[in-house]
Design an enzyme around this catalytic site. Structure first.
Site, PDB file in Angstrom:
ATOM      1  N   ARG A 254       0.869  -1.190   0.000  1.00  0.00           N
ATOM      2  CA  ARG A 254       0.000   0.000   0.000  1.00  0.00           C
ATOM      3  C   ARG A 254       0.897   1.229   0.000  1.00  0.00           C
ATOM      4  NH1 ARG A 254      -1.431   2.532   4.700  1.00  0.00           N
ATOM      5  NH2 ARG A 254      -1.454   0.653   5.968  1.00  0.00           N
ATOM      6  N   HIS A 258      -3.666   4.308   4.776  1.00  0.00           N
ATOM      7  CA  HIS A 258      -4.729   3.309   4.958  1.00  0.00           C
ATOM      8  C   HIS A 258      -6.054   3.917   4.519  1.00  0.00           C
ATOM      9  CE1 HIS A 258      -7.163   0.158   6.700  1.00  0.00           C
ATOM     10  NE2 HIS A 258      -7.810   1.055   7.419  1.00  0.00           N
ATOM     11  N   TYR A 267       4.013   5.893  11.135  1.00  0.00           N
ATOM     12  CA  TYR A 267       4.379   4.518  11.478  1.00  0.00           C
ATOM     13  C   TYR A 267       5.261   3.830  10.416  1.00  0.00           C
ATOM     14  CZ  TYR A 267       0.132   3.791   8.630  1.00  0.00           C
ATOM     15  OH  TYR A 267      -0.829   3.821   7.642  1.00  0.00           O
TER      16      TYR A 267
END
Length: 381
Positions: A254, A258, A267
């Site tokens: 990805r 998200h 993160y």
């Protein structure tokens, strides 16, 4: 005492198109030039749709949106292998798969605008599923129905690597194996379950090996390779149509957030993100098409121009459709009959929309309900 090995298993990894655009013809599907160009167009269309959708969300014209940037090959390769009459059961990041199934862009945008009409996708396609992994059970049910009816058709369901840690997904694979359900499970292993890295949510070396516990076949494919994904899904569907379900683990990444509600820079490292640049699904496929003289600079520019025009028209159509929405109708279709609590909420909503006043608890209640003391239950019963 007896000690002996009672089971062994292995997981195959498949790649047809490598990172430099070289093809292994033994693994690639047999597609003509127009079919190859359509795969390319769909991936480019999906990438651009995501970019425009994120921009719309940043301007406050769209709600939360889950872009699929980087996962175009995993979705286009698998969705185009499915027969038009077969069911697709998506999660919430399958924009590219919806496009491959012929869904119009304005309906995809309507869903992100909070419009119920966005879930009314034409043809045998389920609407997006927000609960993580629950849609696998729906697909198993469809696949079991095909087995009972004796139909040589299958359902294909999408979920992410995080969903394989949910009981629903394992239960769906287990029941599919036990009942010979005609279903292909496609896990897009994009390395992150929101902010949890793949290695922190399971000790399994591969996601594909989770099929072993359900007694079905598991296979791993380079999910950034549209040709390999197409070929593996084609074979899995042929198997599923005969009552042998398959789990496909599509290894991908990805490359975006998200959803538009999070910031992956919190993160993920920049080093990790740039490490996937060379494996971008569109770049490598473009290299292949150019090397085969199927695509050149002029044709690529024409495709890009057509995509821009299409998306602009579809955004205009989405905005026009949004103007016709009556927001208060959202209370009318939660249940077959609105409950007293929903009627009260609708009255309060309409009052706030009109004059800013808040409705009383009794509004929306019938005379009998008021006579009963004015207590309003949550579900009307």
């Amino acid at each position: 005492m007896t000690r002996e090995r009672v089971a062994e298993f292995s997981v195959e990894y498949v790649q047809a198109l490598d990172e430099s655009g070289e093809v292994d013809s033994a693994e690639a599907p047999d597609l003509d030039d127009e079919e190859l160009l359509e795969l390319y167009r769909l991936m480019r269309l999906s990438r651009r749709m995501d970019e425009r959708a994120v921009a719309l969300q940043r301007r406050g014209e769209l709600g939360t949106y889950a872009p699929g940037v980087g996962q175009e090959a995993a979705q286009v390769g698998s969705a185009t292998a499915l027969a038009p009459e077969e069911w697709m059961v998506p999660s919430f990041r399958e924009g590219a798969a919806f496009l491959a199934r012929g869904a119009p862009i304005h309906r995809i945008l309507w869903y992100a605008m909070g419009m119920e009409e966005g879930a009314e996708v034409a043809g045998p396609n389920f609407p997006p599923s927000i609960p993580v992994g629950s849609q696998a059970l729906h697909a198993a049910g469809i696949g079991w129905g095909k087995e009972i009816a004796g139909e040589e058709e299958a359902a294909l369901v999408y979920f992410g690597d995080g969903a394989t840690s949910e009981g629903d997904v394992y239960e769906a694979m287990n029941v599919a194996g036990a009942l010979d359900a005609h279903v292909v499970f496609v896990c897009q292993n994009n390395q992150w379950a929101i902010s949890t890295p793949r290695e922190s949510q399971t000790r399994a070396e591969t996601i594909a090996q989770k099929a072993v516990a359900a007694g079905i076949e598991g296979v791993q494919v380079d999910g950034n390779d549209v040709l390999g994904t197409r070929a593996v899904t084609r074979d899995a569907l042929e198997s599923a149509r005969q009552g042998d379900p398959v789990l496909i683990e599509a290894l991908t990444y990805r490359r975006s957030m998200h959803t538009t509600s999070d910031d992956p820079r919190v993160y993920r490292t920049e080093e990790e993100e740039t490490g996937w640049d060379a494996r971008d699904p569109i770049v490598r496929f473009e290299q292949y098409l150019e090397a085969e003289s199927i695509l050149d600079e002029e044709r690529a520019a024409d495709i890009a121009e057509d995509i821009e025009a299409l998306i602009a028209d579809e955004i205009d159509r989405a905005k026009e459709g949004q103007k016709r929405v009556v927001p208060a109708e959202m209370f009318d279709y939660v249940f077959a009959e609105p409950t007293p609590e929903l009627r009260r909420q609708k009255a309060e909503f309409e009052r706030e929309e009109g004059d800013g006043e808040v409705a009383t608890p009794e509004e929306g209640m019938s005379g009998e309900e008021r006579a009963g003391g004015g207590e309003v239950s949550g579900r009307g019963e």
